[in-house]
Design a protein around this motif. Structure first.
Motif, PDB file in Angstrom:
ATOM      1  N   ASP A  48       0.822  -1.213   0.000  1.00  0.00           N
ATOM      2  CA  ASP A  48       0.000   0.000   0.000  1.00  0.00           C
ATOM      3  C   ASP A  48       0.860   1.269   0.000  1.00  0.00           C
ATOM      4  O   ASP A  48       0.537   2.244  -0.671  1.00  0.00           O
ATOM      5  N   GLU A  49       1.942   1.243   0.752  1.00  0.00           N
ATOM      6  CA  GLU A  49       2.850   2.392   0.783  1.00  0.00           C
ATOM      7  C   GLU A  49       3.484   2.606  -0.588  1.00  0.00           C
ATOM      8  O   GLU A  49       3.548   3.725  -1.093  1.00  0.00           O
ATOM      9  N   LEU A  50       3.942   1.527  -1.201  1.00  0.00           N
ATOM     10  CA  LEU A  50       4.554   1.621  -2.523  1.00  0.00           C
ATOM     11  C   LEU A  50       3.540   2.105  -3.556  1.00  0.00           C
ATOM     12  O   LEU A  50       3.845   2.977  -4.371  1.00  0.00           O
ATOM     13  N   ARG A  51       2.354   1.568  -3.486  1.00  0.00           N
ATOM     14  CA  ARG A  51       1.307   1.974  -4.431  1.00  0.00           C
ATOM     15  C   ARG A  51       1.001   3.458  -4.283  1.00  0.00           C
ATOM     16  O   ARG A  51       0.850   4.179  -5.273  1.00  0.00           O
ATOM     17  N   SER A  52       0.942   3.952  -3.066  1.00  0.00           N
ATOM     18  CA  SER A  52       0.669   5.366  -2.817  1.00  0.00           C
ATOM     19  C   SER A  52       1.781   6.242  -3.390  1.00  0.00           C
ATOM     20  O   SER A  52       1.516   7.259  -4.040  1.00  0.00           O
ATOM     21  N   GLN A  53       3.025   5.852  -3.165  1.00  0.00           N
ATOM     22  CA  GLN A  53       4.138   6.633  -3.697  1.00  0.00           C
ATOM     23  C   GLN A  53       4.163   6.607  -5.222  1.00  0.00           C
ATOM     24  O   GLN A  53       4.434   7.627  -5.856  1.00  0.00           O
ATOM     25  N   VAL A  54       3.883   5.462  -5.797  1.00  0.00           N
ATOM     26  CA  VAL A  54       3.857   5.353  -7.255  1.00  0.00           C
ATOM     27  C   VAL A  54       2.725   6.199  -7.839  1.00  0.00           C
ATOM     28  O   VAL A  54       2.898   6.855  -8.861  1.00  0.00           O
ATOM     29  N   ASP A  55       1.574   6.221  -7.165  1.00  0.00           N
ATOM     30  CA  ASP A  55       0.466   7.075  -7.618  1.00  0.00           C
ATOM     31  C   ASP A  55       0.881   8.544  -7.621  1.00  0.00           C
ATOM     32  O   ASP A  55       0.574   9.285  -8.565  1.00  0.00           O
ATOM     33  N   ASP A  56       1.597   8.966  -6.571  1.00  0.00           N
ATOM     34  CA  ASP A  56       2.083  10.349  -6.509  1.00  0.00           C
ATOM     35  C   ASP A  56       3.032  10.638  -7.670  1.00  0.00           C
ATOM     36  O   ASP A  56       2.963  11.696  -8.297  1.00  0.00           O
ATOM     37  N   VAL A  57       3.923   9.707  -7.937  1.00  0.00           N
ATOM     38  CA  VAL A  57       4.874   9.881  -9.043  1.00  0.00           C
ATOM     39  C   VAL A  57       4.128   9.963 -10.372  1.00  0.00           C
ATOM     40  O   VAL A  57       4.418  10.822 -11.207  1.00  0.00           O
ATOM     41  N   GLN A  58       3.156   9.090 -10.566  1.00  0.00           N
ATOM     42  CA  GLN A  58       2.418   9.083 -11.833  1.00  0.00           C
ATOM     43  C   GLN A  58       1.656  10.387 -12.044  1.00  0.00           C
ATOM     44  O   GLN A  58       1.628  10.920 -13.150  1.00  0.00           O
ATOM     45  N   GLN A  59       1.048  10.916 -10.984  1.00  0.00           N
ATOM     46  CA  GLN A  59       0.330  12.190 -11.115  1.00  0.00           C
ATOM     47  C   GLN A  59       1.291  13.324 -11.464  1.00  0.00           C
ATOM     48  O   GLN A  59       1.001  14.152 -12.332  1.00  0.00           O
ATOM     49  N   GLN A  60       2.437  13.357 -10.817  1.00  0.00           N
ATOM     50  CA  GLN A  60       3.405  14.412 -11.113  1.00  0.00           C
ATOM     51  C   GLN A  60       4.017  14.223 -12.494  1.00  0.00           C
ATOM     52  O   GLN A  60       4.305  15.183 -13.192  1.00  0.00           O
ATOM     53  N   LEU A  61       4.179  12.972 -12.895  1.00  0.00           N
ATOM     54  CA  LEU A  61       4.684  12.668 -14.234  1.00  0.00           C
ATOM     55  C   LEU A  61       3.710  13.169 -15.297  1.00  0.00           C
ATOM     56  O   LEU A  61       4.128  13.716 -16.317  1.00  0.00           O
TER      57      LEU A  61
END
Length: 149
Positions: A67-80
């Motif tokens: 869940d932590e990894l998924r949350s961080q990846v979601d943040d990266v994808q939005q900023q990307l």
């Protein structure tokens, strides 16, 4: 009579040319400012993307929760997404490669789930390495574009 018209046309042509040059220079100045603003937006978005990816780079694949990894990846994808929107095609290929690596990372984590995460941890490390490699390529280009020392 023809001479008078020619004289008027010459004066009008000179005034028209001067007016055209003035308008053209104003428009070009505006275009230059728009380019600076677009570059500023690109660099601002790039700065935020750097923060998100630095956070993701700090992930320890041996201890991270899905869940932590998924949350961080979601943040990266939005900023990307925001970064790619202002890049206006200038970095599309590089950003697409980075996006694919980030997507593979989240796929590795979510496919394994918490139960099978222990066996998937080497795959997570490989995926993180792919993200780091793709990110390094984007950074090289964006650092030059944004004049980052």
């Amino acid at each position: 009579m023809w001479r008078r018209r020619a004289s008027v046309l010459r004066r009008t042509g000179t005034v028209g040319t001067a007016l055209g040059l003035t308008i053209g220079s104003v428009l070009l100045t505006g275009c230059g400012e728009a380019r600076v603003r677009a570059d500023d937006d690109l660099c601002a978005q790039y700065g935020q993307l750097v923060e998100r990816l630095d956070s993701l780079d700090g992930v320890d694949p041996d201890t991270v929760a899905v869940d932590e990894l998924r949350s961080q990846v979601d943040d990266v994808q939005q900023q990307l997404d925001a970064f790619q929107a202002v890049a206006e095609g200038r970095l599309d290929t590089l950003v697409s490669t980075l996006r694919a690596a980030v997507n593979d990372l989240v796929l590795s984590a979510t496919t394994a789930g918490e139960d099978a995460l222990e066996t998937a941890r080497p795959l997570l490390e490989d995926s993180l390495d792919d993200v780091r490699e793709a990110w390094a390529t984007v950074q090289q280009v964006a650092d030059v574009r944004c004049d980052v020392p």
